[in-house]
Design a protein around this motif. Sequence first.
Motif, PDB file in Angstrom:
ATOM      1  N   ARG A 158       0.827  -1.201   0.000  1.00 15.72           N
ATOM      2  CA  ARG A 158       0.000   0.000   0.000  1.00 15.72           C
ATOM      3  C   ARG A 158       0.866   1.257   0.000  1.00 15.72           C
ATOM      4  NH1 ARG A 158      -1.692   3.410   3.643  1.00 15.72           N
ATOM      5  NH2 ARG A 158      -0.665   2.248   5.320  1.00 15.72           N
ATOM      6  N   LYS A 159       1.908   1.213   0.863  1.00 11.83           N
ATOM      7  CA  LYS A 159       2.816   2.366   0.898  1.00 11.83           C
ATOM      8  C   LYS A 159       3.544   2.541  -0.444  1.00 11.83           C
ATOM      9  CE  LYS A 159       3.746   2.412   5.883  1.00 11.83           C
ATOM     10  NZ  LYS A 159       4.795   2.311   6.916  1.00 11.83           N
ATOM     11  N   GLU A 160       3.904   1.362  -1.031  1.00 10.24           N
ATOM     12  CA  GLU A 160       4.603   1.443  -2.320  1.00 10.24           C
ATOM     13  C   GLU A 160       3.709   2.062  -3.389  1.00 10.24           C
ATOM     14  OE1 GLU A 160       7.184  -1.423  -5.344  1.00 10.24           O
ATOM     15  OE2 GLU A 160       5.992  -2.297  -3.726  1.00 10.24           O
ATOM     16  N   ASP A 161       2.396   1.656  -3.387  1.00  8.89           N
ATOM     17  CA  ASP A 161       1.457   2.266  -4.336  1.00  8.89           C
ATOM     18  C   ASP A 161       1.347   3.766  -4.083  1.00  8.89           C
ATOM     19  OD1 ASP A 161       1.002  -0.176  -5.484  1.00  8.89           O
ATOM     20  OD2 ASP A 161      -0.765  -0.636  -4.226  1.00  8.89           O
ATOM     21  N   GLY A 162       1.316   4.107  -2.793  1.00 10.05           N
ATOM     22  CA  GLY A 162       1.250   5.539  -2.477  1.00 10.05           C
ATOM     23  C   GLY A 162       2.488   6.281  -2.967  1.00 10.05           C
ATOM     24  N   PHE A 163       3.644   5.594  -2.744  1.00 10.25           N
ATOM     25  CA  PHE A 163       4.887   6.224  -3.215  1.00 10.25           C
ATOM     26  C   PHE A 163       4.905   6.376  -4.741  1.00 10.25           C
ATOM     27  CE2 PHE A 163       7.149   4.486   0.770  1.00 10.25           C
ATOM     28  CZ  PHE A 163       6.819   5.625   1.482  1.00 10.25           C
ATOM     29  N   LYS A 164       4.392   5.319  -5.436  1.00  8.72           N
ATOM     30  CA  LYS A 164       4.353   5.395  -6.904  1.00  8.72           C
ATOM     31  C   LYS A 164       3.447   6.516  -7.361  1.00  8.72           C
ATOM     32  CE  LYS A 164       5.447   0.575  -7.964  1.00  8.72           C
ATOM     33  NZ  LYS A 164       4.969  -0.686  -8.569  1.00  8.72           N
ATOM     34  N   LYS A 165       2.252   6.599  -6.709  1.00  7.15           N
ATOM     35  CA  LYS A 165       1.342   7.684  -7.080  1.00  7.15           C
ATOM     36  C   LYS A 165       1.984   9.036  -6.797  1.00  7.15           C
ATOM     37  CE  LYS A 165      -2.925   5.049  -6.353  1.00  7.15           C
ATOM     38  NZ  LYS A 165      -4.173   4.937  -5.559  1.00  7.15           N
ATOM     39  N   ARG A 166       2.665   9.100  -5.638  1.00  4.13           N
ATOM     40  CA  ARG A 166       3.332  10.355  -5.296  1.00  4.13           C
ATOM     41  C   ARG A 166       4.432  10.681  -6.312  1.00  4.13           C
ATOM     42  NH1 ARG A 166       6.288  11.562   0.524  1.00  4.13           N
ATOM     43  NH2 ARG A 166       6.795  13.780   0.101  1.00  4.13           N
ATOM     44  N   GLU A 167       5.172   9.586  -6.713  1.00  4.35           N
ATOM     45  CA  GLU A 167       6.235   9.791  -7.709  1.00  4.35           C
ATOM     46  C   GLU A 167       5.650  10.264  -9.032  1.00  4.35           C
ATOM     47  OE1 GLU A 167      10.003   7.336  -9.678  1.00  4.35           O
ATOM     48  OE2 GLU A 167       8.501   6.314  -8.442  1.00  4.35           O
ATOM     49  N   GLN A 168       4.517   9.629  -9.447  1.00  5.31           N
ATOM     50  CA  GLN A 168       3.867  10.061 -10.684  1.00  5.31           C
ATOM     51  C   GLN A 168       3.405  11.505 -10.593  1.00  5.31           C
ATOM     52  OE1 GLN A 168       0.776   7.230 -11.453  1.00  5.31           O
ATOM     53  NE2 GLN A 168       2.213   5.562 -12.048  1.00  5.31           N
ATOM     54  N   GLY A 169       2.846  11.833  -9.377  1.00  8.30           N
ATOM     55  CA  GLY A 169       2.421  13.217  -9.184  1.00  8.30           C
ATOM     56  C   GLY A 169       3.593  14.183  -9.266  1.00  8.30           C
ATOM     57  N   LEU A 170       4.731  13.739  -8.661  1.00  8.23           N
ATOM     58  CA  LEU A 170       5.924  14.595  -8.734  1.00  8.23           C
ATOM     59  C   LEU A 170       6.424  14.740 -10.171  1.00  8.23           C
ATOM     60  CD1 LEU A 170       7.851  13.329  -5.562  1.00  8.23           C
ATOM     61  CD2 LEU A 170       6.688  15.534  -5.852  1.00  8.23           C
ATOM     62  N   LYS A 171       6.384  13.596 -10.916  1.00 11.32           N
ATOM     63  CA  LYS A 171       6.803  13.668 -12.320  1.00 11.32           C
ATOM     64  C   LYS A 171       5.894  14.605 -13.104  1.00 11.32           C
ATOM     65  CE  LYS A 171       9.020   9.146 -12.767  1.00 11.32           C
ATOM     66  NZ  LYS A 171       8.978   7.819 -13.440  1.00 11.32           N
ATOM     67  N   LYS A 172       4.564  14.478 -12.835  1.00  5.80           N
ATOM     68  CA  LYS A 172       3.618  15.341 -13.528  1.00  5.80           C
ATOM     69  C   LYS A 172       3.875  16.802 -13.186  1.00  5.80           C
ATOM     70  CE  LYS A 172      -1.320  15.949 -14.300  1.00  5.80           C
ATOM     71  NZ  LYS A 172      -2.681  15.480 -13.947  1.00  5.80           N
ATOM     72  N   LYS A 173       4.092  17.045 -11.856  1.00  8.17           N
ATOM     73  CA  LYS A 173       4.389  18.421 -11.457  1.00  8.17           C
ATOM     74  C   LYS A 173       5.700  18.900 -12.078  1.00  8.17           C
ATOM     75  CE  LYS A 173       1.882  18.393  -7.048  1.00  8.17           C
ATOM     76  NZ  LYS A 173       1.996  18.524  -5.577  1.00  8.17           N
ATOM     77  N   ASP A 174       6.686  17.944 -12.162  1.00 10.47           N
ATOM     78  CA  ASP A 174       7.968  18.313 -12.783  1.00 10.47           C
ATOM     79  C   ASP A 174       7.774  18.698 -14.247  1.00 10.47           C
ATOM     80  OD1 ASP A 174      10.644  18.734 -13.136  1.00 10.47           O
ATOM     81  OD2 ASP A 174      11.131  16.626 -13.470  1.00 10.47           O
ATOM     82  N   LEU A 175       6.957  17.874 -14.970  1.00  9.83           N
ATOM     83  CA  LEU A 175       6.679  18.193 -16.375  1.00  9.83           C
ATOM     84  C   LEU A 175       5.960  19.528 -16.500  1.00  9.83           C
ATOM     85  CD1 LEU A 175       5.563  14.678 -17.696  1.00  9.83           C
ATOM     86  CD2 LEU A 175       7.715  15.862 -18.174  1.00  9.83           C
ATOM     87  N   GLU A 176       4.958  19.720 -15.589  1.00 14.26           N
ATOM     88  CA  GLU A 176       4.246  20.996 -15.632  1.00 14.26           C
ATOM     89  C   GLU A 176       5.194  22.158 -15.347  1.00 14.26           C
ATOM     90  OE1 GLU A 176       1.137  20.571 -12.841  1.00 14.26           O
ATOM     91  OE2 GLU A 176      -0.122  19.271 -14.118  1.00 14.26           O
ATOM     92  N   LEU A 177       6.111  21.904 -14.368  1.00 11.35           N
ATOM     93  CA  LEU A 177       7.077  22.955 -14.043  1.00 11.35           C
ATOM     94  C   LEU A 177       8.008  23.232 -15.234  1.00 11.35           C
ATOM     95  CD1 LEU A 177       8.253  24.877 -11.936  1.00 11.35           C
ATOM     96  CD2 LEU A 177       9.714  23.002 -11.134  1.00 11.35           C
ATOM     97  N   GLN A 178       8.433  22.136 -15.921  1.00  5.41           N
ATOM     98  CA  GLN A 178       9.286  22.320 -17.105  1.00  5.41           C
ATOM     99  C   GLN A 178       8.552  23.085 -18.200  1.00  5.41           C
ATOM    100  OE1 GLN A 178      10.768  18.536 -18.355  1.00  5.41           O
ATOM    101  NE2 GLN A 178      12.056  18.228 -16.528  1.00  5.41           N
ATOM    102  N   GLU A 179       7.261  22.705 -18.410  1.00  7.43           N
ATOM    103  CA  GLU A 179       6.476  23.426 -19.406  1.00  7.43           C
ATOM    104  C   GLU A 179       6.342  24.897 -19.027  1.00  7.43           C
ATOM    105  OE1 GLU A 179       2.804  21.415 -19.763  1.00  7.43           O
ATOM    106  OE2 GLU A 179       3.632  19.679 -20.856  1.00  7.43           O
ATOM    107  N   SER A 180       6.122  25.122 -17.720  1.00  6.22           N
ATOM    108  CA  SER A 180       6.016  26.512 -17.266  1.00  6.22           C
ATOM    109  C   SER A 180       7.331  27.258 -17.499  1.00  6.22           C
ATOM    110  CB  SER A 180       5.635  26.544 -15.779  1.00  6.22           C
ATOM    111  OG  SER A 180       4.390  25.925 -15.562  1.00  6.22           O
ATOM    112  N   LEU A 181       8.455  26.534 -17.200  1.00  5.27           N
ATOM    113  CA  LEU A 181       9.757  27.164 -17.425  1.00  5.27           C
ATOM    114  C   LEU A 181       9.986  27.460 -18.906  1.00  5.27           C
ATOM    115  CD1 LEU A 181      12.025  25.099 -14.994  1.00  5.27           C
ATOM    116  CD2 LEU A 181      11.345  27.498 -14.758  1.00  5.27           C
ATOM    117  N   ILE A 182       9.571  26.491 -19.776  1.00  5.79           N
ATOM    118  CA  ILE A 182       9.734  26.703 -21.225  1.00  5.79           C
ATOM    119  C   ILE A 182       8.909  27.900 -21.679  1.00  5.79           C
ATOM    120  CG2 ILE A 182       9.256  25.707 -23.488  1.00  5.79           C
ATOM    121  CD1 ILE A 182       9.956  22.962 -22.250  1.00  5.79           C
ATOM    122  N   LYS A 183       7.630  27.929 -21.181  1.00  5.18           N
ATOM    123  CA  LYS A 183       6.774  29.055 -21.556  1.00  5.18           C
ATOM    124  C   LYS A 183       7.356  30.372 -21.043  1.00  5.18           C
ATOM    125  CE  LYS A 183       2.443  26.424 -21.734  1.00  5.18           C
ATOM    126  NZ  LYS A 183       1.095  26.255 -21.136  1.00  5.18           N
TER     127      LYS A 183
END
Length: 301
Positions: free
Chosen positions: A57-82
């Motif tokens: 369960r914790k691992e799933d939470g960590f994966k979801k958190r990691e995906q969320g971080l990746k998504k936020k990272d991509l959004e942050l990169q897109e924001s930086l590019i813009k």
Amino acid sequence: MVDASDTSAMMRTAKKKIGQHTLVMEHVTPATRLLEKRRQMFDVQESLEQQKVEFNRKEDGFKKREQGLKKKDLELQESLIKFSKFLQETDAKRNRADKKAIDERRLRGIKEGDIVSLKALLDELKAEKESTSSVVEKNMRYQKYLEQVLDIADQYHEISDLLMRFATLEATNGDLRQQAKGTSETNEATRAELQTYTKTRTDEILNLNNKISRKKKDLEEKERICFALESKKDYAMQAESQKRLQHGQVCMATENLSLRCKEMSKLKHPEHNKPIDQLNFIGEFMVDMASIIKQFRASNR
């Protein structure tokens, strides 16, 4: 993913439980101990399964958190590019604005220079206008004079006709002057050419006369030499003729003496055609005759 620290904690908890039951079961039968061991193993297995579920369960939470971080990272990169594009566009706009401002300042300087030049040109044109106006006022008397001429002359009806006639006469006069100047220059050139030609021909005639004089002297010298050679030739021919005559006379005398010697001799001698042979024969005959006469005189004594 399961954290290594959680796994270590789970193993330590299971060992503690086993140790506690081991202290209690020291005074029981082996079968009871075996059952207790199995129960402890089931408890440990169940605890491990629960912890494994918790870890998953914790691992799933960590994966979801990691995906969320990746998504936020991509959004942050897109924001930086813009934002980077926005900064680049802003810089480009600022550069264009600066360039436009520089061009406008340069154009303003050019226009200000043009204004100064045009003002100076305007002042010059005003001065020229004033000067031209004064010239026009001075030339008005010529206008009046031409009008008076038109009143007198019947063949001209407009001032333009009179001016055109004057321009024609002036052009004709200029052409005639130019033609006269050209003719004068041509005459001068022809005169100079004639003088040069005359001088050249005079020099050539003098040179030819000198050559003729030298040739005459050479001819006289050659004639004198030819006369001397002719004289020598005649003298040589006369001498040759004299020698031939003497040679003929000698040959005839030699032949006659040879014949007389043969007639006087009672011996038979061969024929001698050459004068030298005949002379040898005569010499031998005279020697023989002298010897005979000497013997005859000696015998008569």
